[in-house]
Design a protein around this motif. Sequence first.
Motif, PDB file in Angstrom:
ATOM      1  N   UNK A  82      -8.424 -12.431   9.053  1.00 50.83           N
ATOM      2  CA  UNK A  82      -7.096 -12.492   9.658  1.00 50.83           C
ATOM      3  C   UNK A  82      -6.055 -12.941   8.646  1.00 50.83           C
ATOM      4  N   UNK A  83      -6.382 -13.939   7.849  1.00 49.39           N
ATOM      5  CA  UNK A  83      -5.442 -14.409   6.833  1.00 49.39           C
ATOM      6  C   UNK A  83      -5.061 -13.280   5.874  1.00 49.39           C
ATOM      7  N   UNK A  84      -6.048 -12.469   5.494  1.00 53.65           N
ATOM      8  CA  UNK A  84      -5.744 -11.365   4.573  1.00 53.65           C
ATOM      9  C   UNK A  84      -4.848 -10.322   5.241  1.00 53.65           C
ATOM     10  N   UNK A  85      -5.031 -10.107   6.533  1.00 57.20           N
ATOM     11  CA  UNK A  85      -4.217  -9.127   7.242  1.00 57.20           C
ATOM     12  C   UNK A  85      -2.739  -9.512   7.251  1.00 57.20           C
ATOM     13  N   UNK A  86      -2.466 -10.820   7.216  1.00 62.01           N
ATOM     14  CA  UNK A  86      -1.075 -11.264   7.208  1.00 62.01           C
ATOM     15  C   UNK A  86      -0.357 -10.954   5.893  1.00 62.01           C
ATOM     16  N   UNK A  87      -1.096 -10.871   4.797  1.00 61.19           N
ATOM     17  CA  UNK A  87      -0.449 -10.818   3.478  1.00 61.19           C
ATOM     18  C   UNK A  87       0.458  -9.598   3.295  1.00 61.19           C
ATOM     19  N   UNK A  88       0.005  -8.369   3.550  1.00 56.35           N
ATOM     20  CA  UNK A  88       0.921  -7.238   3.361  1.00 56.35           C
ATOM     21  C   UNK A  88       2.179  -7.345   4.219  1.00 56.35           C
ATOM     22  N   UNK A  89       2.016  -7.811   5.454  1.00 59.30           N
ATOM     23  CA  UNK A  89       3.178  -7.925   6.336  1.00 59.30           C
ATOM     24  C   UNK A  89       4.184  -8.932   5.799  1.00 59.30           C
ATOM     25  N   UNK A 122      -8.781  -5.961   0.340  1.00 54.88           N
ATOM     26  CA  UNK A 122      -8.210  -4.995  -0.601  1.00 54.88           C
ATOM     27  C   UNK A 122      -6.701  -4.863  -0.402  1.00 54.88           C
ATOM     28  N   UNK A 123      -6.270  -4.806   0.849  1.00 52.72           N
ATOM     29  CA  UNK A 123      -4.839  -4.672   1.148  1.00 52.72           C
ATOM     30  C   UNK A 123      -4.072  -5.930   0.736  1.00 52.72           C
ATOM     31  N   UNK A 124      -4.664  -7.094   0.969  1.00 47.34           N
ATOM     32  CA  UNK A 124      -4.008  -8.346   0.589  1.00 47.34           C
ATOM     33  C   UNK A 124      -3.855  -8.424  -0.922  1.00 47.34           C
ATOM     34  N   UNK A 125      -4.900  -8.080  -1.630  1.00 43.97           N
ATOM     35  CA  UNK A 125      -4.844  -8.114  -3.093  1.00 43.97           C
ATOM     36  C   UNK A 125      -3.774  -7.173  -3.625  1.00 43.97           C
ATOM     37  N   UNK A 126      -3.706  -5.990  -3.065  1.00 44.24           N
ATOM     38  CA  UNK A 126      -2.704  -5.011  -3.509  1.00 44.24           C
ATOM     39  C   UNK A 126      -1.291  -5.524  -3.270  1.00 44.24           C
ATOM     40  N   UNK A 127      -1.070  -6.200  -2.154  1.00 51.74           N
ATOM     41  CA  UNK A 127       0.263  -6.722  -1.843  1.00 51.74           C
ATOM     42  C   UNK A 127       0.682  -7.796  -2.836  1.00 51.74           C
ATOM     43  N   UNK A 131       4.446  -5.331  -8.372  1.00 52.58           N
ATOM     44  CA  UNK A 131       5.420  -5.916  -9.296  1.00 52.58           C
ATOM     45  C   UNK A 131       6.488  -6.722  -8.548  1.00 52.58           C
ATOM     46  N   UNK A 132       6.695  -7.934  -8.974  1.00 52.68           N
ATOM     47  CA  UNK A 132       7.708  -8.781  -8.369  1.00 52.68           C
ATOM     48  C   UNK A 132       7.310  -9.460  -7.086  1.00 52.68           C
ATOM     49  N   UNK A 133       6.078  -9.236  -6.623  1.00 52.82           N
ATOM     50  CA  UNK A 133       5.670  -9.787  -5.325  1.00 52.82           C
ATOM     51  C   UNK A 133       5.756 -11.305  -5.296  1.00 52.82           C
ATOM     52  N   UNK A 134       5.354 -11.955  -6.382  1.00 52.37           N
ATOM     53  CA  UNK A 134       5.327 -13.411  -6.381  1.00 52.37           C
ATOM     54  C   UNK A 134       6.706 -14.034  -6.597  1.00 52.37           C
TER      55      UNK A 134
END
Length: 224
Positions: A82-89, A122-127, A131-134
């Motif tokens: 669930x925590x990983x699912x939040x990351x892209x959003x 995988x989706x969380x890592x990609x998010x 570039x510039x995400x952080x």
Amino acid sequence: MSDEPDTTGGANTTGGADKAGGADKPDRADGAGGSRPPVLDRHGEALGLFAARVHAVRADQWDAPTPCADWTVRDLVDHLTTEQLWVPALVRDGATVESVGDAFDGDVLGPDPVESWDTAATAARAAFEEPGALERTVNLSFGPTDATFYCGQMTTDLVVHAWDLSRAIGADETLPDALVAFALGEVSPYAAELEKSGLFAPAVEPPADADEQTKLLNLLGRRV
């Protein structure tokens, strides 16, 4: 790292006692000049560590207890998924806890927990690697927060829960030194606030000869 279900998933992580994000910590970088923020490497290592433990869960172990009170192995993996699912959003889409609503409530593992974890991770890592995400601001349950801090919190959660899962399934409990050092540096400044939240077990006094891993786990209420 919470020992109870986190109703806001990855939007809450370690409780947000320090919303400033600890930008002066030595394992952080702002990515200026094309440099790679070190927290990204630690995050990737922590994801890989937890993933290895998920893949090691036998079919008869999903209902086994864990060091987290009232959580089975499935509950623990569901929490981290669930925590990983939040990351892209939050990181990619700029969503808020309110706008996401109950999208990630309930069981997110379905009939294939390992595949569900892999897809979310995988989706969380990609998010985080965009570039510039952080350099962005994310809207967590406790307010706007530096995305680098969010990534650090997520990394620490993965590290500590990798130990929880290892103990639950009888896997190697040794955590990589670099991840232990990172997690200690991440959580130590606000560890005293975690117990006050009511979601974390009280810290355990480590023995005089405790190694760094034991200190980390004791700090977060784990009895080694």
